[in-house]
Design a protein around this motif. Sequence first.
Motif, PDB file in Angstrom:
ATOM      1  N   MET A 112       0.940  -1.154  -0.126  1.00 27.72           N
ATOM      2  CA  MET A 112       0.075  -0.032  -0.114  1.00 27.72           C
ATOM      3  C   MET A 112       0.965   1.270  -0.279  1.00 27.72           C
ATOM      4  O   MET A 112       1.726   0.904   0.675  1.00 27.72           O
ATOM      5  CB  MET A 112      -0.657   0.286   1.158  1.00 27.72           C
ATOM      6  CG  MET A 112      -2.015  -1.480   1.404  1.00 27.72           C
ATOM      7  SD  MET A 112      -2.864  -0.532   2.519  1.00 27.72           S
ATOM      8  CE  MET A 112      -3.941  -2.736   2.790  1.00 27.72           C
ATOM      9  N   GLU A 120      -6.019   3.014   5.915  1.00 34.47           N
ATOM     10  CA  GLU A 120      -6.281   1.477   5.979  1.00 34.47           C
ATOM     11  C   GLU A 120      -7.372   1.429   7.406  1.00 34.47           C
ATOM     12  O   GLU A 120      -8.442   0.712   6.975  1.00 34.47           O
ATOM     13  CB  GLU A 120      -5.344   0.029   5.876  1.00 34.47           C
ATOM     14  CG  GLU A 120      -5.499  -0.763   6.188  1.00 34.47           C
ATOM     15  CD  GLU A 120      -6.607  -1.503   5.180  1.00 34.47           C
ATOM     16  OE1 GLU A 120      -6.616  -0.898   3.488  1.00 34.47           O
ATOM     17  OE2 GLU A 120      -6.652  -2.643   5.262  1.00 34.47           O
ATOM     18  N   ALA A 121      -7.339   1.577   8.415  1.00 31.51           N
ATOM     19  CA  ALA A 121      -7.619   0.932   9.657  1.00 31.51           C
ATOM     20  C   ALA A 121      -8.811   2.024   9.558  1.00 31.51           C
ATOM     21  O   ALA A 121     -10.118   1.228  10.267  1.00 31.51           O
ATOM     22  CB  ALA A 121      -6.615   0.975  10.951  1.00 31.51           C
ATOM     23  N   HIS A 124     -11.454   0.686   7.227  1.00 36.44           N
ATOM     24  CA  HIS A 124     -12.117  -0.774   7.350  1.00 36.44           C
ATOM     25  C   HIS A 124     -12.249  -0.855   8.842  1.00 36.44           C
ATOM     26  O   HIS A 124     -12.668  -1.823   9.269  1.00 36.44           O
ATOM     27  CB  HIS A 124     -10.867  -1.541   6.532  1.00 36.44           C
ATOM     28  CG  HIS A 124     -10.947  -0.952   5.139  1.00 36.44           C
ATOM     29  ND1 HIS A 124     -12.513  -1.622   4.217  1.00 36.44           N
ATOM     30  CD2 HIS A 124     -10.080  -0.881   4.501  1.00 36.44           C
ATOM     31  CE1 HIS A 124     -11.531  -1.201   3.041  1.00 36.44           C
ATOM     32  NE2 HIS A 124     -10.459  -0.219   2.529  1.00 36.44           N
ATOM     33  N   VAL A 125     -11.575  -0.895   9.773  1.00 41.09           N
ATOM     34  CA  VAL A 125     -12.020  -0.512  11.378  1.00 41.09           C
ATOM     35  C   VAL A 125     -13.150  -0.565  11.811  1.00 41.09           C
ATOM     36  O   VAL A 125     -14.097  -0.615  12.155  1.00 41.09           O
ATOM     37  CB  VAL A 125     -11.199  -0.817  12.258  1.00 41.09           C
ATOM     38  CG1 VAL A 125     -11.348  -1.009  13.382  1.00 41.09           C
ATOM     39  CG2 VAL A 125      -9.235  -2.061  11.729  1.00 41.09           C
ATOM     40  N   ARG A 169       0.644   6.538  10.861  1.00 39.48           N
ATOM     41  CA  ARG A 169       0.061   5.690  10.925  1.00 39.48           C
ATOM     42  C   ARG A 169      -1.374   4.702  11.833  1.00 39.48           C
ATOM     43  O   ARG A 169      -1.945   5.542  12.815  1.00 39.48           O
ATOM     44  CB  ARG A 169       0.220   4.492  10.256  1.00 39.48           C
ATOM     45  CG  ARG A 169      -0.486   3.512   9.817  1.00 39.48           C
ATOM     46  CD  ARG A 169      -0.077   2.433   9.362  1.00 39.48           C
ATOM     47  NE  ARG A 169       0.826   1.240   9.992  1.00 39.48           N
ATOM     48  CZ  ARG A 169       1.591  -0.305   9.961  1.00 39.48           C
ATOM     49  NH1 ARG A 169       0.864  -0.359   8.841  1.00 39.48           N
ATOM     50  NH2 ARG A 169       2.221  -0.100  10.477  1.00 39.48           N
ATOM     51  N   MET A 173      -5.987   6.626  14.274  1.00 40.14           N
ATOM     52  CA  MET A 173      -6.532   6.347  14.828  1.00 40.14           C
ATOM     53  C   MET A 173      -7.077   6.321  15.618  1.00 40.14           C
ATOM     54  O   MET A 173      -7.750   6.457  16.294  1.00 40.14           O
ATOM     55  CB  MET A 173      -6.370   4.445  15.066  1.00 40.14           C
ATOM     56  CG  MET A 173      -5.863   3.286  14.053  1.00 40.14           C
ATOM     57  SD  MET A 173      -7.960   3.500  12.907  1.00 40.14           S
ATOM     58  CE  MET A 173      -8.639   2.087  14.258  1.00 40.14           C
TER      59      MET A 173
ATOM     60  N   LEU B 121      -3.890  -2.094  14.445  1.00 40.74           N
ATOM     61  CA  LEU B 121      -4.861  -0.972  14.192  1.00 40.74           C
ATOM     62  C   LEU B 121      -5.756  -1.229  14.445  1.00 40.74           C
ATOM     63  O   LEU B 121      -7.444  -1.429  13.658  1.00 40.74           O
ATOM     64  CB  LEU B 121      -4.479  -0.825  12.715  1.00 40.74           C
ATOM     65  CG  LEU B 121      -2.947  -0.404  12.130  1.00 40.74           C
ATOM     66  CD1 LEU B 121      -2.908  -0.344  11.413  1.00 40.74           C
ATOM     67  CD2 LEU B 121      -3.115   0.853  12.931  1.00 40.74           C
ATOM     68  N   GLY B 122      -6.391  -2.722  14.991  1.00 39.97           N
ATOM     69  CA  GLY B 122      -7.597  -3.182  15.139  1.00 39.97           C
ATOM     70  C   GLY B 122      -8.535  -3.965  14.336  1.00 39.97           C
ATOM     71  O   GLY B 122      -9.598  -4.319  14.328  1.00 39.97           O
ATOM     72  N   MET B 123      -7.860  -4.346  13.832  1.00 43.65           N
ATOM     73  CA  MET B 123      -8.233  -5.199  12.233  1.00 43.65           C
ATOM     74  C   MET B 123      -8.782  -6.609  12.757  1.00 43.65           C
ATOM     75  O   MET B 123      -7.683  -7.595  13.696  1.00 43.65           O
ATOM     76  CB  MET B 123      -6.771  -5.713  11.251  1.00 43.65           C
ATOM     77  CG  MET B 123      -7.142  -4.175  10.687  1.00 43.65           C
ATOM     78  SD  MET B 123      -5.825  -3.943   8.904  1.00 43.65           S
ATOM     79  CE  MET B 123      -6.887  -4.330   7.507  1.00 43.65           C
ATOM     80  N   GLN B 127     -10.240  -9.459   8.202  1.00 44.62           N
ATOM     81  CA  GLN B 127      -9.602  -8.767   7.620  1.00 44.62           C
ATOM     82  C   GLN B 127      -8.130  -8.655   7.432  1.00 44.62           C
ATOM     83  O   GLN B 127      -7.862  -8.460   6.273  1.00 44.62           O
ATOM     84  CB  GLN B 127      -9.743  -7.644   8.388  1.00 44.62           C
ATOM     85  CG  GLN B 127     -11.037  -6.432   8.402  1.00 44.62           C
ATOM     86  CD  GLN B 127     -11.212  -5.934   9.427  1.00 44.62           C
ATOM     87  OE1 GLN B 127     -10.401  -4.809  10.508  1.00 44.62           O
ATOM     88  NE2 GLN B 127     -12.041  -4.594   8.709  1.00 44.62           N
ATOM     89  N   ARG B 131      -6.845  -8.196   3.842  1.00 42.69           N
ATOM     90  CA  ARG B 131      -6.737  -6.830   2.780  1.00 42.69           C
ATOM     91  C   ARG B 131      -4.760  -6.916   3.470  1.00 42.69           C
ATOM     92  O   ARG B 131      -4.326  -5.974   2.510  1.00 42.69           O
ATOM     93  CB  ARG B 131      -6.945  -5.880   3.303  1.00 42.69           C
ATOM     94  CG  ARG B 131      -8.545  -5.774   3.464  1.00 42.69           C
ATOM     95  CD  ARG B 131      -9.246  -4.238   4.099  1.00 42.69           C
ATOM     96  NE  ARG B 131      -8.779  -3.487   3.528  1.00 42.69           N
ATOM     97  CZ  ARG B 131      -8.962  -2.603   2.445  1.00 42.69           C
ATOM     98  NH1 ARG B 131      -9.668  -3.641   1.394  1.00 42.69           N
ATOM     99  NH2 ARG B 131      -8.172  -1.884   1.957  1.00 42.69           N
ATOM    100  N   ILE B 132      -4.642  -7.509   4.072  1.00 41.27           N
ATOM    101  CA  ILE B 132      -3.263  -7.325   4.399  1.00 41.27           C
ATOM    102  C   ILE B 132      -2.173  -8.814   4.230  1.00 41.27           C
ATOM    103  O   ILE B 132      -0.713  -8.044   3.224  1.00 41.27           O
ATOM    104  CB  ILE B 132      -2.036  -7.006   6.117  1.00 41.27           C
ATOM    105  CG1 ILE B 132      -3.241  -5.885   6.871  1.00 41.27           C
ATOM    106  CG2 ILE B 132      -1.683  -6.717   6.205  1.00 41.27           C
ATOM    107  CD1 ILE B 132      -3.099  -4.741   5.704  1.00 41.27           C
ATOM    108  N   TYR B 212       5.477  -2.032  -5.933  1.00 45.63           N
ATOM    109  CA  TYR B 212       5.828  -1.749  -5.037  1.00 45.63           C
ATOM    110  C   TYR B 212       7.059  -2.166  -4.240  1.00 45.63           C
ATOM    111  O   TYR B 212       7.889  -2.088  -3.213  1.00 45.63           O
ATOM    112  CB  TYR B 212       5.123  -1.919  -3.395  1.00 45.63           C
ATOM    113  CG  TYR B 212       4.033  -3.536  -3.230  1.00 45.63           C
ATOM    114  CD1 TYR B 212       5.158  -4.270  -2.255  1.00 45.63           C
ATOM    115  CD2 TYR B 212       3.439  -4.094  -4.052  1.00 45.63           C
ATOM    116  CE1 TYR B 212       4.821  -5.752  -2.184  1.00 45.63           C
ATOM    117  CE2 TYR B 212       3.172  -4.981  -4.189  1.00 45.63           C
ATOM    118  CZ  TYR B 212       3.374  -6.022  -3.250  1.00 45.63           C
ATOM    119  OH  TYR B 212       3.356  -7.268  -2.633  1.00 45.63           O
TER     120      TYR B 212
END
Lengths: 260, 214
Positions: A112, A120-121, A124-125, A169, A173, B121-123, B127, B131-132, B212
């Motif tokens: 990313m 992202e978070a 999506h969170v 990052r 949050m 990050l709370g994922m 998820q 996503r990762i 990337y």
Amino acid sequence: MANTITKDEVMLRMHDIHKSFGALEVLKGIDLEVRRGEVLAIIGPSGSGKSTLLRCINKLETINSGSIEIEGEFLAVTKENGQAEYAESKKERQLLGCMGMVFQQFNLFPHMTVMENLLEAPMHVKGLKREEIEPYAKELLAKVGLSDRADYYPSQLSGGQQQRVAIARALCMKPDIMLFDEPTSALDPELTGEVLKTMRELAEEHMTMVVVTHEMAFAREAASQVIFMAGGNIVEQGEPEAFFANPKEERTKAFLKNML
Amino acid sequence: MDKLLDTFLLMLEGSEITLEIFFVTLIIALPLGMLAALGRLSSLKPLSRLVEFYIWLMRGTPLMLQLLFVYFALPMVGVRLPDIAAALLAFTLNYAAYFAEIFRAGIQSVPKGQYEAAKTLGMSYPQTMRRIILPQVFRMVLPPVSNETINLVKDTSLVYILAMNDLLRVARTIVQREFDMTPFLIAAVFYLAMTFVLTWGFKKLEAYYGKYDN
């Protein structure tokens, strides 16, 4: 909730934390307290348990016994059988969500861009829409001095830049507490300065921070409280001025002599 | 010249079976392999063991034997599949096992720090995977998947023994009838053309996903 918080509010309280990896006891009953706006620096030789302690705060490691309190609510308590028990999953998610973390190895998402890493978070969170959070993300990038790198991939940035993105990052949050696990240890000496500068600025804005570090200058100048750990115990703790000028314990003296 | 054209057209027809087996196997075996990889890595021990056994079975016996088993042995216990379905069953089960091992290696090569960053990050776990982790896995497994895919093109010729008129069998039939080796050469050109397209496609994919990491 924010308006009921006073400056003396205890943001993090850990009591009698014990943690073992197999037969090896790495934390032997740790107590600590961090108030709103405080910067706690944890120093000590490698193997002293300081990173493990930090990772226990946000449950990257689970404790065996003791209690962890985040903003007055229990993340973990010890039951009568002596085993730590964590809060139910919804409460746990809420408490862990109060904290952001910055790692030694940055751990940016390599597939990313910088901006995508930040969004992202929140998207999506927290389920925010892009337009709700992107202005704030841009603001954060400006703050860490990387506005012109929003569309770069992490591999195109220097280590210092990557670490500043990682800080942005985590901040995106909107955490109440920031945890730093040796944030400059993987960096070339000439790149540590830019990361420490960003952290100093955060401290000046009264972000509550817990920082495991080998940077004595940072601990002395930016911290409000210093803890020296060795062998899984807190050997000495105090305000940085007194701590660095007049360490009381022999182990602290020996350690500081080696570091300076 | 007419004869050559006839041969060519007959073989083009034969490559239909070849392509059908190739594409259907790929479309089913790739996701099946991913599921198997996740099962193999699951903390549920019985599931992990079961998948491990399946992979051992599929990698430890010849694909030819698996084809013969599905084709000849299953009907004896009352399971009678159409020819093409029998072939596809053996191919997908076999290739999914190989893909599973490739995906497992890919998933395990993503650094632990990526899971930790996502967690802080709370994922959630799904998820984090979606996503990762998996996008990074896709990038990493492209070269070995490309390898297996090219193998699959050539392995399709094993249906020869099931008397299915694939590219190779058509070639062989014409060679026997005409006493002329040209069909074998044409078959080689057909296989090469298919692997060429695949190699090119995977190269494009690698370039796209490689943007990337420099």
